[in-house]
Design a protein around this motif. Sequence first.
Motif, PDB file in Angstrom:
ATOM      1  N   ASN A 103      24.773  22.225  29.882  1.00 29.99           N
ATOM      2  CA  ASN A 103      24.012  21.933  28.662  1.00 29.99           C
ATOM      3  C   ASN A 103      22.669  22.664  28.630  1.00 29.99           C
ATOM      4  O   ASN A 103      21.650  22.091  28.246  1.00 29.99           O
ATOM      5  CB  ASN A 103      23.815  20.426  28.496  1.00 29.99           C
ATOM      6  CG  ASN A 103      25.123  19.680  28.436  1.00 29.99           C
ATOM      7  OD1 ASN A 103      26.031  20.064  27.700  1.00 29.99           O
ATOM      8  ND2 ASN A 103      25.256  18.620  29.224  1.00 29.99           N
ATOM      9  N   SER A 104      22.709  23.925  29.029  1.00 30.05           N
ATOM     10  CA  SER A 104      21.502  24.759  28.990  1.00 30.05           C
ATOM     11  C   SER A 104      21.670  25.871  27.964  1.00 30.05           C
ATOM     12  O   SER A 104      22.768  26.412  27.798  1.00 30.05           O
ATOM     13  CB  SER A 104      21.228  25.387  30.365  1.00 30.05           C
ATOM     14  OG  SER A 104      20.921  24.408  31.329  1.00 30.05           O
ATOM     15  N   THR A 105      20.586  26.186  27.285  1.00 28.39           N
ATOM     16  CA  THR A 105      20.565  27.334  26.374  1.00 28.39           C
ATOM     17  C   THR A 105      19.635  28.376  26.961  1.00 28.39           C
ATOM     18  O   THR A 105      18.461  28.091  27.215  1.00 28.39           O
ATOM     19  CB  THR A 105      20.075  26.930  24.973  1.00 28.39           C
ATOM     20  OG1 THR A 105      20.934  25.923  24.439  1.00 28.39           O
ATOM     21  CG2 THR A 105      20.068  28.131  24.036  1.00 28.39           C
ATOM     22  N   ILE A 106      20.175  29.553  27.188  1.00 26.30           N
ATOM     23  CA  ILE A 106      19.360  30.625  27.767  1.00 26.30           C
ATOM     24  C   ILE A 106      19.491  31.893  26.934  1.00 26.30           C
ATOM     25  O   ILE A 106      20.499  32.110  26.258  1.00 26.30           O
ATOM     26  CB  ILE A 106      19.754  30.914  29.229  1.00 26.30           C
ATOM     27  CG1 ILE A 106      21.184  31.464  29.307  1.00 26.30           C
ATOM     28  CG2 ILE A 106      19.600  29.683  30.100  1.00 26.30           C
ATOM     29  CD1 ILE A 106      21.519  32.025  30.682  1.00 26.30           C
ATOM     30  N   SER A 107      18.451  32.709  27.003  1.00 29.60           N
ATOM     31  CA  SER A 107      18.455  34.006  26.339  1.00 29.60           C
ATOM     32  C   SER A 107      18.301  35.088  27.391  1.00 29.60           C
ATOM     33  O   SER A 107      17.563  34.908  28.371  1.00 29.60           O
ATOM     34  CB  SER A 107      17.297  34.105  25.334  1.00 29.60           C
ATOM     35  OG  SER A 107      17.417  33.109  24.351  1.00 29.60           O
ATOM     36  N   CYS A 108      18.991  36.192  27.182  1.00 30.25           N
ATOM     37  CA  CYS A 108      18.895  37.329  28.098  1.00 30.25           C
ATOM     38  C   CYS A 108      18.616  38.592  27.289  1.00 30.25           C
ATOM     39  O   CYS A 108      19.337  38.893  26.336  1.00 30.25           O
ATOM     40  CB  CYS A 108      20.177  37.501  28.896  1.00 30.25           C
ATOM     41  SG  CYS A 108      20.555  36.131  30.007  1.00 30.25           S
ATOM     42  N   ILE A 109      17.569  39.293  27.679  1.00 30.15           N
ATOM     43  CA  ILE A 109      17.283  40.605  27.106  1.00 30.15           C
ATOM     44  C   ILE A 109      17.535  41.627  28.203  1.00 30.15           C
ATOM     45  O   ILE A 109      16.923  41.558  29.276  1.00 30.15           O
ATOM     46  CB  ILE A 109      15.843  40.714  26.597  1.00 30.15           C
ATOM     47  CG1 ILE A 109      15.566  39.649  25.537  1.00 30.15           C
ATOM     48  CG2 ILE A 109      15.589  42.108  26.014  1.00 30.15           C
ATOM     49  CD1 ILE A 109      14.125  39.638  25.036  1.00 30.15           C
ATOM     50  N   GLN A 110      18.455  42.537  27.949  1.00 29.03           N
ATOM     51  CA  GLN A 110      18.805  43.544  28.936  1.00 29.03           C
ATOM     52  C   GLN A 110      18.279  44.905  28.504  1.00 29.03           C
ATOM     53  O   GLN A 110      18.404  45.291  27.341  1.00 29.03           O
ATOM     54  CB  GLN A 110      20.324  43.599  29.129  1.00 29.03           C
ATOM     55  CG  GLN A 110      20.905  42.322  29.707  1.00 29.03           C
ATOM     56  CD  GLN A 110      22.401  42.413  29.946  1.00 29.03           C
ATOM     57  OE1 GLN A 110      23.054  43.396  29.571  1.00 29.03           O
ATOM     58  NE2 GLN A 110      22.968  41.390  30.574  1.00 29.03           N
ATOM     59  N   PHE A 111      17.692  45.608  29.469  1.00 24.46           N
ATOM     60  CA  PHE A 111      17.119  46.921  29.225  1.00 24.46           C
ATOM     61  C   PHE A 111      17.894  47.942  30.052  1.00 24.46           C
ATOM     62  O   PHE A 111      17.961  47.840  31.276  1.00 24.46           O
ATOM     63  CB  PHE A 111      15.642  46.947  29.624  1.00 24.46           C
ATOM     64  CG  PHE A 111      14.791  45.931  28.909  1.00 24.46           C
ATOM     65  CD1 PHE A 111      14.036  46.293  27.798  1.00 24.46           C
ATOM     66  CD2 PHE A 111      14.741  44.610  29.348  1.00 24.46           C
ATOM     67  CE1 PHE A 111      13.245  45.361  27.143  1.00 24.46           C
ATOM     68  CE2 PHE A 111      13.954  43.670  28.697  1.00 24.46           C
ATOM     69  CZ  PHE A 111      13.211  44.048  27.590  1.00 24.46           C
TER      70      PHE A 111
END
Length: 205
Positions: A68-76
């Motif tokens: 029940n976690s919401t995560i964001s990932c920005i990949q470069f």
Amino acid sequence: MKNAITFQSETHSHLLYTARKKKNHYELISVQTGAVLVRLGKWEYLVMPGESFWLPFDALSAMTVVPNSTISCIQFSIRTRESLPHQGGYVEMTPLLIAGLDKLHSPTISEQAQQRVLSVMQDELLEASLHTDLSEESKSINTYLSALTENKTTSGYSVSPDMMMTLKVREADKMRKSGAKNDMIAARYFSGNIDFLLQASSILA
């Protein structure tokens, strides 16, 4: 990666963990709800809502997302010509980075606008302040995990019951993937209760 910078946000209803491997890109992990454990070096760093963690290219790392976690990932992509941070750690979130994340979560943002926001965030990350200081919660989790994996007593630690269960299920699943039988796993992590092991394992993705 189609674009040099990509953004993804996802809610995980079940426990998810990744194998420890080297990154082939740079990555900013941000937590909106729940919690994430990032393994970097010999420690696991607890990342809570509102916090972000930076993983550089070629970093040997792993990630555990609690249910029940919401995560964001920005990949470069490594194709970027910018000199992004080569050290991993918690990122001091500036107002611009916070505003950028908020904008990226807008359901109406266009792909072109998203790329502009990501470019601005990349520029801001070039001067980001990073640190790898372990919080008291992270220290407790690492101490508990050492006791758990070394088959020592796991009572008396300042770790939430939910996090304890998450770590037990994770380590039990690793043991299963190594070929161990349920009775051996239950004896190690669940006081020999196979039914409890099977019930607890239902939180896995």
